[in-house]
Design an enzyme around this catalytic site. Structure first.
Site, PDB file in Angstrom:
ATOM      1  CG  ASN A 272     -46.456  -4.331  -7.969  1.00  0.00           C
ATOM      2  OD1 ASN A 272     -46.903  -4.929  -7.014  1.00  0.00           O
ATOM      3  ND2 ASN A 272     -47.159  -4.090  -9.070  1.00  0.00           N
ATOM      4  CD  GLU A 305     -51.201   2.896  -6.787  1.00  0.00           C
ATOM      5  OE1 GLU A 305     -50.446   2.299  -6.004  1.00  0.00           O
ATOM      6  OE2 GLU A 305     -52.434   2.998  -6.600  1.00  0.00           O
TER       7      GLU A 305
HETATM    8  N1  B3K Z   1     -51.906  -0.932  -2.392  1.00  0.00           N
HETATM    9  C1  B3K Z   1     -52.856  -1.198  -3.433  1.00  0.00           C
HETATM   10  C2  B3K Z   1     -54.103  -1.863  -2.954  1.00  0.00           C
HETATM   11  C3  B3K Z   1     -53.979  -3.325  -2.755  1.00  0.00           C
HETATM   12  C4  B3K Z   1     -55.316  -3.939  -2.452  1.00  0.00           C
HETATM   13  C5  B3K Z   1     -55.203  -5.370  -2.118  1.00  0.00           C
HETATM   14  N2  B3K Z   1     -56.490  -5.959  -1.909  1.00  0.00           N
HETATM   15  C6  B3K Z   1     -53.198   0.029  -4.195  1.00  0.00           C
HETATM   16  C7  B3K Z   1     -53.054   1.310  -3.470  1.00  0.00           C
HETATM   17  O1  B3K Z   1     -53.700   1.596  -2.500  1.00  0.00           O
HETATM   18  O2  B3K Z   1     -52.234   2.080  -3.862  1.00  0.00           O
HETATM   19 ZN    ZN Z   2     -52.294   3.094  -1.888  1.00  0.00          ZN
END
Ligand code: B3K
Ligand code: ZN
Length: 883
Positions: A272, A305
């Site tokens: 996020n 992230e």
């Molecule tokens: N983007 C999230 C993963 C979301 C999964 C939703 N079912 C974490 C990542 O890959 O960084």
């Molecule tokens: Zn990711």
């Protein structure tokens, strides 16, 4: 939950949204049973949409609608309609308008952990992929990007901390004695990047000065009392920020970057904007509670992230079919980061291990899909090894073909062209092709053709002409929905190793000067031939160095060639690969022998290699720890591929472990003593490597005749000063039926029963035990206070470990393991469909087992598929697995 067959969503049906959302103001009043969300959306028809008449249809699930207003006027019930998945406003004003909705949701009852939920008294959100629609009515799709303002009101005592994306702009008290904080995120973002966290959290703080000299505040929020376990995560974050500046020129863009650790989370972490939410397993670490592997995972996931801020957030995905655009690329970036922080060859080996363990079976089974899928029923089922790991391999191939400098140019152009946009895979490939000056026309196929190509290589040496002719060919088996495959563009790094163990400079026919010792050849047709000249003596070919393409290679090597490469290949990856292949060939012969009762020819070269490597004066412990490990039982099952007999595999592998341990016992004992790390614990690659090798030796010693192994493991367990050594000893004991095992498990439990993350390790170790009573033990443990079906980490530790990491016991001959896991899938589906569907993945390779087990697995799959009220998630996996 639904009964009728859900319809797939298809890439070819993509249309731009009929409406644009420019600004969002969320006013959220927290309450466990009825959180009130007042959303004010500034909207207008999307000029790019061809459907000028479409009604405004907003996504929304599990919401109680309390009010709808347009431009301040309350809408009567005749002006909109609501069903389980949407709110439709029949008519909207021309031009800009403001839509307001007031809704309520119940975080306390949210066991699916999507949208807004409560975990240990902390409010937390998970919106990717489609969780935002459980918070408010919205055009919940990634190409709908808006600027968010979020005001959160909560209790001053139980929610002193109120967080959302962006920068805090206002705070104060409300008339009724609560308090609020308002956040503003200046970067337009899709709703899946929205986050809210509220609770009584502690935090640690640090600062980072960016390359342009801006100071960024860094905060990690944790449950109070855990602040002393965040230091490593914070260090890793700062290193990641610096690395992204140096390697990719990417600078952080807000004044504050926050991370929150929570204990109930469906996956590892979530990127996020400005407010990453993490599974606390990937934040909290102290030498006595976290292993070296935990530290490495924390470093990698923090980086992953963080890197999403550019690859995912600043440039996001147009639709969910483009998921690899952010995930494959970001995995590639985090792999590179880890390679720079730690040992590059060891990282490559572990990434390839992961790819082969998870992605290859996916690509070769009923759930195969392209890196960019063209249809899905439930998008959460597509956060797969194919999208992530194979997606990363595709980026790596582009990197290999371009070289680091040109690759960087391509990436720069991608950021320049698409910053602030919701992009597609084509956008990425075009930018890379233009910026890196590459022709990716044929390469693109990798994104839409599924399946793992098989490459066959064979060479011929012409002693008279001093030439070496290498032939390579490729085939790819049909996969569901794709019968015919066009040839892939496969970059293959090749070397030729002379009899002296040295690489020969490679000069292709028609070239003047000798070239490099490793060269990348491009296999683009179904077949290709390359002729090298000036090859003084017959070489051994070292093909696919560094694993430059995600393919299955058969290099046609004889046993003696493998032994030679095991010793001499200058490419560490291929050295490891030669050892693996040698062991695999040997083990598959032993499996055959175990089946028909014959005695296989003993291959002592592996045991000799173990002995020699351990006895060498100078060794690289981390690498040696990798190369001496035998392929896992799952890997062997996969390579055997049909009529798999899990008992025969287990027996063969144990027999080889015994043979190695017997042959190399002295060397193992001496390395075990030499590799002891003294002094304060340091999670870096050097010390972790020594511990890894020492513990690998302990594993072998436990397989040697006599009880010395058990004695050493029990001793190590008693004296361990860090979790790595403690858990390694416990794991060795867990497979041996002895009093030391029971004692160690009890002591461990007593010491750690109040630490939920350490208890997860305790559950997992018991679930993975090869002892015959494991299933009963797992069933008993489901009643243990440390276990609950409501926490995904617990489910993964106990049940997924049993189903996916204990081949021997999951595949119980009578089907009791299958029955148990299927029951759990159905139970979990009512609580958390996403995690239930993942667990069901344990059945995906059912067709490769011998007929009795195959039938038993099929029976359970049918029982699941035939159950009423399945979630879309489980329905999709069950039906596709059976198809
Ligand atoms: N983007 C999230 C993963 C979301 C999964 C939703 N079912 C974490 C990542 O890959 O960084
Ligand atoms: Zn990711």
């Amino acid at each position: 939950m639904r009964n009728e067959d859900p319809r797939p969503i298809r890439l070819k049906d993509y249309q731009v949204p009929a409406f644009d959302t420019h600004e969002v103001m969320l006013d959220i009043e927290l309450d466990p049973k009825a959180t009130r969300v007042h959303a004010t959306l500034k909207m207008a028809r999307n000029p790019a949409s061809t459907d000028k008449k479409a009604p405004l249809k907003l996504d929304g699930e599990k919401l109680k609608l309390l009010e709808v207003k347009i431009d301040g006027e309350v809408l009567g019930a005749n002006r909109y309609s609501v069903d389980e998945e949407s709110l439709t406003i029949h008519e909207t004003p021309e031009g800009d308008f403001t839509l307001e909705t007031v809704t309520a949701c119940a975080p306390e009852d949210n066991t699916a952990l999507e949208g807004l939920y409560l975990t240990d008294g902390i409010y937390c959100t998970q919106c990717e992929a489609e969780g935002f629609r459980r918070i408010t009515y919205y055009l919940d799709r990634p190409d709908n990007m808006a600027v968010f303002r979020t005001r959160i009101t909560g209790d001053r005592k139980s929610e002193p901390v109120l967080l959302s994306n962006g920068n805090p702009v206002k705070k104060g008290k409300t008339k009724d004695g609560r308090h609020f904080v308002e956040w503003h995120d200046p970067f337009p973002k899709p709703s899946y990047l929205f986050a809210l966290v509220a609770g009584d959290l502690g935090h640690v703080e640090d600062k980072f000065t960016t390359m342009s000299g801006r100071e960024v505040t860094l905060r990690i929020f944790v449950e109070k009392g855990n602040e002393d376990r965040c230091a490593y995560a914070m260090e890793a974050l700062k290193r990641a920020m610096k690395w992204d500046e140096e390697r990719f020129g990417r600078e952080y863009d807000l004044d504050i970057f926050m991370i929150v650790a929570v204990s109930a989370f469906n996956m590892g972490a979530m990127e996020n904007k400005g407010l990453n939410v993490f599974n606390d397993k990937y934040i909290l670490a102290r030498p006595d509670t976290a292993t070296d592997a935990d530290y490495a995972a924390i470093e990698a996931i923090i980086a992953h992230e963080y890197f999403h801020n550019w690859t995912g957030n600043r440039i996001t995905c147009r639709d969910w079919f483009q998921l690899c655009l952010k995930e494959g690329l970001t995995v590639f970036r985090d792999q590179e980061f880890t390679s720079d922080m730690r040992s590059r060859p060891v990282k490559r080996i572990s990434d390839v291990r992961l790819l082969r363990a998870h992605q290859f079976p996916e690509d070769g089974g009923p759930l195969a899909h392209p890196v960019r899928p063209d249809s899905y029923i439930e998008i959460n089922n597509f956060y797969t090894a194919t999208v992530y790991e194979k997606g990363a391999e595709l980026c790596r191939m582009i990197h290999t073909m371009a070289g680091p400098k040109r690759f960087r140019k391509g990436m720069d152009l991608y950021f320049e062209r698409h910053d602030g946009e919701a992009a597609t895979v084509e956008d990425f490939l075009n930018a890379l092709a233009d910026g890196a000056k590459l022709d990716l026309t044929q390469f693109k196929r990798w994104y839409w053709q599924s399946g793992t190509p098989e490459v066959l290589a064979s060479g011929r040496y012409d002693a008279a002409r001093k030439t070496y002719t290498l032939k390579m060919s490729q085939v790819c088996q049909p996969t569901p929905g794709q019968r015919v495959k066009e040839p892939f563009h496969i970059p293959v790094a090749v070397g030729l190793v002379g009899p002296d163990g040295k690489d020969i400079p490679l000069t292709l026919d028609g070239e003047e000067k000798p070239g490099a010792k490793t060269r990348v050849l491009h296999l683009t047709g179904r077949e290709g031939t390359w002729r090298f000249k000036n090859v003084p003596e017959k070489p051994v070919p070292s093909i696919l160095r560094g694993f430059t393409a995600p393919v299955k290679l058969d290099a046609n090597l004889k046993e003696r060639d493998l032994v030679f490469l095991m010793k001499h290949d200058s490419d560490s990856f291929n050295r490891w690969e030669a050892a693996q292949r040698y062991a695999t060939n040997l083990l598959t012969r032993m499996v055959e022998a175990a089946k028909d009762g014959s005695t296989p020819r003993k291959g002592t070269a592996f045991a000799e290699m173990v002995h020699d490597l351990l006895s060498a004066k100078k060794i690289d412990p981390d690498f040696v720890a990798q190369i001496i490990l035998l392929p896992s039982e799952q890997t062997l099952a996969q390579i055997i591929g049909q009529d798999v007999d899990v008992d025969a595999i287990h027996t063969a592998r144990e027999a080889l472990r015994l043979a190695i341990a017997t042959h190399a016992k002295d060397a193992l004992l001496s390395a075990y003593a030499r590799m002891e790390v003294t002094g304060p614990y340091n999670p870096d690659a050097a010390d972790a490597g020594k511990r890894a090798l020492r513990n690998a030796c302990l594993g072998y010693l436990a397989a040697a005749p006599g009880d010395e192994g058990v004695r050493l493991a029990a001793e190590q367990f008693r004296h361990a000063t860090n979790m790595t050594d403690s858990i390694a000893a416990l794991s060795v004991l867990s497979h041996i039926d002895c009093p030391e095992r029971e004692e160690a498990l009890a002591t461990f439990h007593e010491r750690w029963k109040d630490n939920h993350l350490v208890m997860d390790k305790w559950l997992a170790i018991q679930a993975m035990s090869s002892l015959p009573g494991t299933l009963d033990e797992v069933k008993r443990l489901t009643q243990h206070p440390a276990f609950t079906m409501k926490n995904p980490n617990k489910v993964r530790s106990l049940i997924t470990s049993f189903a996916s990491a204990n081949q021997l016991r999951f595949h119980d001959a009578k089907g009791a393991g299958y029955r148990f896991v299927a029951d759990k899938v159905l139970e979990l589906d009512k609580l958390n469909p996403q995690v239930a569907a993942r667990l069901l993945g344990a059945f995906k390779s059912w067709r490769q087992f011998e007929p009795k087990r195959r039938k038993l697995m099929q029976k359970e799959l049918k029982r699941i598929a035939g159950t009423d009220g399945l979630s879309r998630d489980v329905y999709e996996i069950a039906s596709k697995t059976l198809a």
